[in-house]
Write a protein that holds these residues in place. Structure first.
Motif, mmCIF file in Angstrom:
data_model
loop_
_atom_site.group_PDB
_atom_site.id
_atom_site.type_symbol
_atom_site.label_atom_id
_atom_site.label_comp_id
_atom_site.label_asym_id
_atom_site.label_seq_id
_atom_site.Cartn_x
_atom_site.Cartn_y
_atom_site.Cartn_z
ATOM 1 N N HIS A 1 1.549 5.388 -2.076
ATOM 2 C CA HIS A 1 1.058 6.441 -2.973
ATOM 3 C C HIS A 1 2.232 7.147 -3.649
ATOM 4 C CE1 HIS A 1 -3.048 6.315 -1.207
ATOM 5 N NE2 HIS A 1 -2.389 6.012 -0.103
ATOM 6 N N ASN B 1 2.604 3.404 2.939
ATOM 7 C CA ASN B 1 1.548 4.358 2.634
ATOM 8 C C ASN B 1 2.085 5.619 1.955
ATOM 9 O OD1 ASN B 1 -1.151 5.170 2.523
ATOM 10 N ND2 ASN B 1 -0.982 6.339 4.403
ATOM 11 N N HIS C 1 -9.427 2.521 1.818
ATOM 12 C CA HIS C 1 -9.011 3.256 3.009
ATOM 13 C C HIS C 1 -10.266 3.434 3.867
ATOM 14 C CE1 HIS C 1 -5.834 4.254 0.202
ATOM 15 N NE2 HIS C 1 -5.183 4.984 1.083
ATOM 16 N N LEU D 1 -1.030 1.154 8.672
ATOM 17 C CA LEU D 1 -0.052 1.965 7.954
ATOM 18 C C LEU D 1 0.625 2.847 9.010
ATOM 19 C CD1 LEU D 1 -2.524 2.648 5.037
ATOM 20 C CD2 LEU D 1 -0.600 1.063 5.006
ATOM 21 N N HIS E 1 -5.519 1.290 7.049
ATOM 22 C CA HIS E 1 -5.647 2.082 8.276
ATOM 23 C C HIS E 1 -6.473 1.318 9.322
ATOM 24 C CE1 HIS E 1 -3.760 5.558 6.476
ATOM 25 N NE2 HIS E 1 -4.672 5.621 5.529
ATOM 26 N N HIS F 1 0.865 -1.205 0.000
ATOM 27 C CA HIS F 1 0.000 0.000 0.000
ATOM 28 C C HIS F 1 0.893 1.243 0.000
ATOM 29 C CE1 HIS F 1 -3.760 2.135 1.667
ATOM 30 N NE2 HIS F 1 -2.857 3.071 1.457
HETATM 31 ZN ZN LIG Z 1 -3.107 5.156 1.606
#
Ligand SMILES: [Zn+2]
Length: 415
Positions: free
Chosen positions: A62, A315, A213, A277, A248, A60
């Motif tokens: 970004h 994350n 999420h 995360l 999360h 996971h």
């Molecule tokens: Zn995320």
């Protein structure tokens, strides 16, 4: 191209003998102690008792919004400001800007032993499909170094962000692998429920996994952050058992013990993966506490005790959600082990499972993943002597192998 590779004297478990791994055509062909296959190998790497793990899995992350912290820092340190600041910055994105930042994340991750990654580019009325386009290009460019799964992620909500539902579908048509969700970021609980329906509808239509999420609060007061039970029910109704991951889920840590235990049993039953995360959860939660400050994480040990598949991931790397990070899963593992009281040798080895075998289950790649004959030859040689010491050692990745090819060599192994 190396056709055959012998990785010998590898510590793949803390019990038993060192193992040799003979790799041919990108797969583990033979694994055992003292294979004596040096003559048949194009190349031999002698680990001399160092730890070897299957390639690490960043489940996971970004990459499209990494390295934004210096452009607009999060002064309050809250989730609200993180979303707001990043929303502002997204307006100025260009293809090259997103590409360069995302590529840096991939290179850092690979250099630290990650060979598989699930990325969540934002899809909304601001970023539109730019992040998906960039990651699809990087997926192709880095295909020999890292397997990349792409999630279409509605960070700004679906009902709240005009055109997002169509863009999510377009992203899936373009080649994204997973449908994401962010049901807390809607104006009402009714909209959060509709958000969930849209996500599962897309999952069914395109036959893809769900990775959302959810429940990212440090209290249980707002129903938009209390959706896990509903998602368990929907997972069963839609027949999506084993194909749903929730990131999360920090609200689980604020529930009363008995009620939480019943929910954990349901999560285990549905095969939903729970994905703390830590670098983000610990940083953004507990912000209203003046004393006895909450850690704001999902309770990892209790979830494991109830048989839930638990993984963790980075994350964000240096942005308004998380001003820290270097795409090093072992560093995040250290934070998780400390904050979740996972200090025994056995617990520290379980931390490694969360970025290897548990993560493979989450990504639906168990059939090809792991240090077993016939599986894809991805591995990392770490400068540690025991698996149970890896988290404390924070070792360098000496060698990283992807489908039988050495892609990283960072330090000559001791002679
Ligand atoms: Zn995320």
């Amino acid at each position: 191209m190396t056709e055959t590779l012998l990785v010998k004297n590898a510590r793949i478990s803390d019990e038993g003998a060192l193992q040799d791994l003979f790799i041919k055509d990108g797969l583990f062909e033979k694994i055992g102690p003292q294979l004596e296959m040096d003559e048949q190998a194009d190349r031999v790497i002698d680990c001399r008792g160092k730890v070897v793990l299957p390639g690490l899995i960043e489940s996971h992350i970004h990459p499209d919004k990494a390295f934004l912290e210096d452009r607009k820092p999060n002064v309050s340190g809250t989730l609200d400001e993180a979303i707001r600041n990043t929303g502002e910055l997204k307006k100025a994105y260009t293809y090259d800007d997103v590409y360069n930042r995302a590529e840096k994340v991939l290179n850092w991750a690979i250099s630290k032993g990650t060979t598989i990654m699930r990325a969540h580019p934002d899809v909304d009325h601001i970023e539109e499909l730019l992040g998906v386009e960039v990651l699809l290009e990087l997926k192709e460019k880095y295909r020999d170094k890292i397997d990349l799964q792409i999630v279409v992620f509605p960070q700004e909500g679906i009902l709240k962000s005009e055109g997002t539902l169509d863009r999510l579908e377009e992203g899936l048509k373009m080649g994204a692998d997973v449908v994401g969700g962010c049901p807390y970021n809607e104006k009402s609980i009714e909209d959060s429920y509709r958000h969930l329906e849209y996500v599962f509808d897309l999952a069914e239509k395109y036959d893809v996994p769900v990775d959302m999420h959810v429940d990212f609060a440090d209290h249980t007061d707002d129903p938009r952050y209390m959706l896990t039970e509903r998602i368990c029910k929907m997972t069963i109704e839609r027949g999506w058992q084993g194909r749903v991951a929730l990131g999360h889920v920090t609200t689980l840590g604020s529930m009363e013990t008995e009620e939480a235990g019943q929910l954990f049993d349901k999560i285990a039953e549905t095969g939903i993966t729970i994905m703390p995360l830590p670098a983000t959860d610990v940083y953004l939660n507990g912000r209203d506490d003046t004393h006895n400050v909450r850690r704001g994480m999902a309770p990892v040990k209790r979830l494991l005790e109830h048989g839930v598949n638990v993984v963790f991931a980075s994350n964000n790397i240096r942005n308004a959600f998380t001003p820290f990070g270097n795409a090093n899963l072992l560093l995040v593992g250290y934070l998780l082990a400390e904050t979740q009281y996972m200090g025994s040798a056995d617990e520290q080895r379980k931390v490694l499972d969360m970025i290897t075998v548990n993560a493979a289950k989450c990504l639906g790649i168990e059939e090809t993943y792991g240090l077993e004959e016939g599986k894809q030859a991805d591995l990392v040689v770490l400068d540690s002597e025991k698996l149970s010491e890896v988290i404390q050692d924070q070792p360098i990745a000496n060698v990283v192998v992807k489908r039988g090819q050495v892609i990283v060599e960072q330090q000559i192994l001791p002679q």
